[in-house]
Motif scaffolding. Sequence first.
Motif, PDB file in Angstrom:
ATOM      1  N   THR A 151       7.914 -16.622-124.777  1.00  0.00           N
ATOM      2  CA  THR A 151       7.935 -16.686-126.237  1.00  0.00           C
ATOM      3  C   THR A 151       8.769 -15.543-126.811  1.00  0.00           C
ATOM      4  OG1 THR A 151       5.743 -17.706-126.226  1.00  0.00           O
ATOM      5  CG2 THR A 151       6.497 -16.759-128.303  1.00  0.00           C
ATOM      6  N   ASP A 185      12.425 -16.440-126.291  1.00  0.00           N
ATOM      7  CA  ASP A 185      12.866 -17.447-127.263  1.00  0.00           C
ATOM      8  C   ASP A 185      13.113 -16.815-128.628  1.00  0.00           C
ATOM      9  OD1 ASP A 185      12.849 -19.616-125.519  1.00  0.00           O
ATOM     10  OD2 ASP A 185      10.744 -20.083-125.905  1.00  0.00           O
ATOM     11  N   TRP A 186      12.242 -15.884-129.011  1.00  0.00           N
ATOM     12  CA  TRP A 186      12.396 -15.199-130.303  1.00  0.00           C
ATOM     13  C   TRP A 186      13.671 -14.378-130.327  1.00  0.00           C
ATOM     14  CZ3 TRP A 186      11.564  -9.711-131.118  1.00  0.00           C
ATOM     15  CH2 TRP A 186      11.685  -9.342-132.459  1.00  0.00           C
ATOM     16  N   GLN A 187      13.928 -13.648-129.249  1.00  0.00           N
ATOM     17  CA  GLN A 187      15.139 -12.825-129.183  1.00  0.00           C
ATOM     18  C   GLN A 187      16.410 -13.672-129.179  1.00  0.00           C
ATOM     19  OE1 GLN A 187      14.364 -10.443-125.665  1.00  0.00           O
ATOM     20  NE2 GLN A 187      13.653  -8.718-126.901  1.00  0.00           N
ATOM     21  N   TYR A 196       9.757 -21.052-131.875  1.00  0.00           N
ATOM     22  CA  TYR A 196       8.843 -20.104-131.246  1.00  0.00           C
ATOM     23  C   TYR A 196       7.661 -19.775-132.147  1.00  0.00           C
ATOM     24  CZ  TYR A 196      11.936 -17.030-133.929  1.00  0.00           C
ATOM     25  OH  TYR A 196      12.684 -16.459-134.927  1.00  0.00           O
ATOM     26  N   ALA A 197       7.806 -19.942-133.456  1.00  0.00           N
ATOM     27  CA  ALA A 197       6.674 -19.702-134.358  1.00  0.00           C
ATOM     28  C   ALA A 197       5.530 -20.653-134.039  1.00  0.00           C
ATOM     29  CB  ALA A 197       7.109 -19.868-135.813  1.00  0.00           C
TER      30      ALA A 197
END
Length: 199
Positions: free
Chosen positions: A152, A155-157, A174-175
């Motif tokens: 996660t 994915d955020w990065q 990702y949220a």
Amino acid sequence: MLHTRESTTLPGKYLNTCFIAIMGTALLPLLQFFHDQLYYQRHLIEASEIWRLWTGSLVHTNHWHLALNLAGTWLLVFIAPSTDSKPMQLLQIVWLATCVGLGLWLLSPGVIWYVGFSSILYGLFMLAGIRLLFQKDWLMAALILLGIGGKTLWDWQQGGISPSAELIDAPVIYAAHLYGMSGGILLGIASLFQKQLKP
């Protein structure tokens, strides 16, 4: 006599353990035929199609997306099988779908549409990891919790753009994974308190 007893109870135990994976394998492909009526779409929810808050997590962008989520569900069954009853497993899915749908609606107004079982699956992985922690299965718990958390974070990065995003023809939201994970953590904590309250 003992052999006969075990032979009649093991299939039931196996089906109970694999319930989510069996149900998902049977149901999720069928729901793809109703994709347009079920996916999370903000403006349609605003137009009173409230069910999309829950059903968005049950449909997928394409067959690769569906296959990845089913593979992840079966992986979870084999590395951390659930011992909960079938009704309890269904309630867990409803709870996690609620966390995802309401999380997107209330906290992520920029997300216009969403599909995928992965957000629920991430929550189930977190719940399994927490249970394994309390069972002192440190290695498997660490692999699950750090693996899901690390994926996660990555994915955020990457801003939702990753090899899996190309495969599923959509950015990784990702949220939604965070909301599913949060719901799984809450389930794990509730499970801990329930065990502590038992005499």
